[in-house]
Design a protein around this motif. Structure first.
Motif, mmCIF file in Angstrom:
data_model
loop_
_atom_site.group_PDB
_atom_site.id
_atom_site.type_symbol
_atom_site.label_atom_id
_atom_site.label_comp_id
_atom_site.label_asym_id
_atom_site.label_seq_id
_atom_site.Cartn_x
_atom_site.Cartn_y
_atom_site.Cartn_z
ATOM 1 N N ASN A 163 -14.057 69.289 29.909
ATOM 2 C CA ASN A 163 -14.393 68.259 29.050
ATOM 3 C C ASN A 163 -14.382 67.073 29.427
ATOM 4 O OD1 ASN A 163 -15.744 67.536 26.721
ATOM 5 N ND2 ASN A 163 -13.887 67.166 25.838
ATOM 6 N N LYS A 164 -13.016 66.833 30.163
ATOM 7 C CA LYS A 164 -12.848 65.547 30.700
ATOM 8 C C LYS A 164 -13.353 65.110 31.707
ATOM 9 C CE LYS A 164 -9.004 62.762 30.242
ATOM 10 N NZ LYS A 164 -8.827 61.875 29.245
ATOM 11 N N THR A 165 -13.876 65.957 32.799
ATOM 12 C CA THR A 165 -14.675 65.511 33.926
ATOM 13 C C THR A 165 -16.146 66.043 34.096
ATOM 14 O OG1 THR A 165 -13.999 67.615 34.897
ATOM 15 C CG2 THR A 165 -12.483 65.973 35.364
ATOM 16 N N GLN A 166 -16.583 66.244 32.971
ATOM 17 C CA GLN A 166 -18.122 66.945 32.696
ATOM 18 C C GLN A 166 -19.153 65.866 33.360
ATOM 19 O OE1 GLN A 166 -18.418 66.899 28.480
ATOM 20 N NE2 GLN A 166 -20.799 66.881 28.676
ATOM 21 N N GLU A 167 -18.756 64.524 33.473
ATOM 22 C CA GLU A 167 -19.697 63.804 34.240
ATOM 23 C C GLU A 167 -19.727 63.632 35.328
ATOM 24 O OE1 GLU A 167 -19.073 59.733 32.722
ATOM 25 O OE2 GLU A 167 -19.408 60.203 30.626
ATOM 26 N N CYS A 168 -18.882 64.290 36.345
ATOM 27 C CA CYS A 168 -18.607 64.514 37.717
ATOM 28 C C CYS A 168 -19.284 65.500 38.288
ATOM 29 C CB CYS A 168 -17.021 64.573 38.087
ATOM 30 S SG CYS A 168 -16.106 63.047 37.313
ATOM 31 N N TYR A 169 -20.096 66.500 37.588
ATOM 32 C CA TYR A 169 -20.528 67.631 38.014
ATOM 33 C C TYR A 169 -21.502 67.892 39.260
ATOM 34 C CZ TYR A 169 -17.083 69.924 35.064
ATOM 35 O OH TYR A 169 -16.051 70.742 34.350
ATOM 36 N N TYR B 210 -17.139 63.553 44.166
ATOM 37 C CA TYR B 210 -16.475 64.183 42.969
ATOM 38 C C TYR B 210 -15.160 63.987 42.976
ATOM 39 C CZ TYR B 210 -14.869 68.394 40.640
ATOM 40 O OH TYR B 210 -14.263 69.216 39.794
ATOM 41 N N THR B 211 -14.240 63.908 44.049
ATOM 42 C CA THR B 211 -12.779 63.894 43.780
ATOM 43 C C THR B 211 -12.449 62.338 43.326
ATOM 44 O OG1 THR B 211 -12.718 65.055 45.928
ATOM 45 C CG2 THR B 211 -10.620 63.658 45.193
ATOM 46 N N GLN B 212 -13.298 61.348 43.683
ATOM 47 C CA GLN B 212 -13.082 60.023 43.051
ATOM 48 C C GLN B 212 -13.466 59.990 41.669
ATOM 49 O OE1 GLN B 212 -15.368 56.922 45.179
ATOM 50 N NE2 GLN B 212 -14.317 55.576 44.084
ATOM 51 N N CYS B 213 -14.552 60.605 41.190
ATOM 52 C CA CYS B 213 -14.900 60.434 39.954
ATOM 53 C C CYS B 213 -13.695 61.493 39.225
ATOM 54 C CB CYS B 213 -16.509 61.307 39.956
ATOM 55 S SG CYS B 213 -16.825 61.304 38.042
ATOM 56 N N VAL B 214 -13.310 62.505 39.533
ATOM 57 C CA VAL B 214 -12.313 63.134 38.705
ATOM 58 C C VAL B 214 -11.070 62.523 38.657
ATOM 59 C CG1 VAL B 214 -10.908 65.434 38.772
ATOM 60 C CG2 VAL B 214 -13.311 65.634 39.255
ATOM 61 N N ARG B 215 -10.638 61.841 39.702
ATOM 62 C CA ARG B 215 -9.407 60.980 39.578
ATOM 63 C C ARG B 215 -9.587 59.931 38.508
ATOM 64 N NH1 ARG B 215 -8.168 60.630 45.943
ATOM 65 N NH2 ARG B 215 -7.172 62.703 46.185
ATOM 66 N N GLN B 216 -10.522 59.313 38.502
ATOM 67 C CA GLN B 216 -11.013 58.229 37.627
ATOM 68 C C GLN B 216 -10.919 58.821 36.105
ATOM 69 O OE1 GLN B 216 -14.775 56.501 38.615
ATOM 70 N NE2 GLN B 216 -13.805 55.104 40.460
ATOM 71 N N HIS B 217 -11.604 59.798 35.900
ATOM 72 C CA HIS B 217 -11.609 60.340 34.421
ATOM 73 C C HIS B 217 -10.304 60.900 34.077
ATOM 74 C CE1 HIS B 217 -16.161 60.282 35.056
ATOM 75 N NE2 HIS B 217 -16.052 60.392 33.798
ATOM 76 N N LEU B 218 -9.746 61.444 35.138
ATOM 77 C CA LEU B 218 -8.426 61.969 34.573
ATOM 78 C C LEU B 218 -7.238 60.912 34.409
ATOM 79 C CD1 LEU B 218 -7.803 64.946 36.590
ATOM 80 C CD2 LEU B 218 -8.547 65.026 34.334
ATOM 81 N N ALA B 219 -7.493 59.765 35.038
ATOM 82 C CA ALA B 219 -6.712 58.550 34.767
ATOM 83 C C ALA B 219 -6.956 57.798 33.685
ATOM 84 C CB ALA B 219 -6.689 57.411 36.222
ATOM 85 N N GLY B 220 -8.119 58.071 33.181
ATOM 86 C CA GLY B 220 -8.475 57.305 31.858
ATOM 87 C C GLY B 220 -9.452 56.018 32.065
#
Length: 95
Positions: A70-76, A84-94
């Motif tokens: 749910n938190k990283t759904q825009e990175c798929y 992908y890694t950069q997008c996930v890090r951004q989303h998990l950092a808020g």
């Protein structure tokens, strides 16, 4: 007891949850038998505890995976693994 141990070891891949339910049922049956016969109470109690822990770990893993998805759904649909890694890090950092 063996089913409880195996289910705990495989609970991270969700198989342990199903095995844990089976182990919990068999452990309770074994505890009733041990109460009647007076033999095997420790083993059956260990099986029940391990099976319960396997179910709990499986539920926690499922909860974490749903939260992560749910938190990283825009990175798929990234163009590269780096994006992908950069997008996930951004989303998990808020951000």
């Amino acid at each position: 007891m063996v089913l409880g141990i195996v289910s705990l070891m495989t609970s991270i891949v969700f198989v342990g949850g199903a095995l844990g339910v089976i182990g919990l049922i068999l452990g309770v049956v074994a505890m009733r038998t041990a109460k009647r016969t007076g033999v095997g109470r420790g083993l059956s109690l260990t099986g029940v505890v391990m099976s319960f822990l396997a179910i709990a770990v499986s539920v926690l893993v499922a909860f974490f995976m749903v939260w992560y998805a749910n938190k990283t759904q825009e990175c798929y649909r990234p163009d590269s693994l780096q994006q992908y890694t950069q997008c996930v890090r951004q989303h998990l950092a808020g951000n």
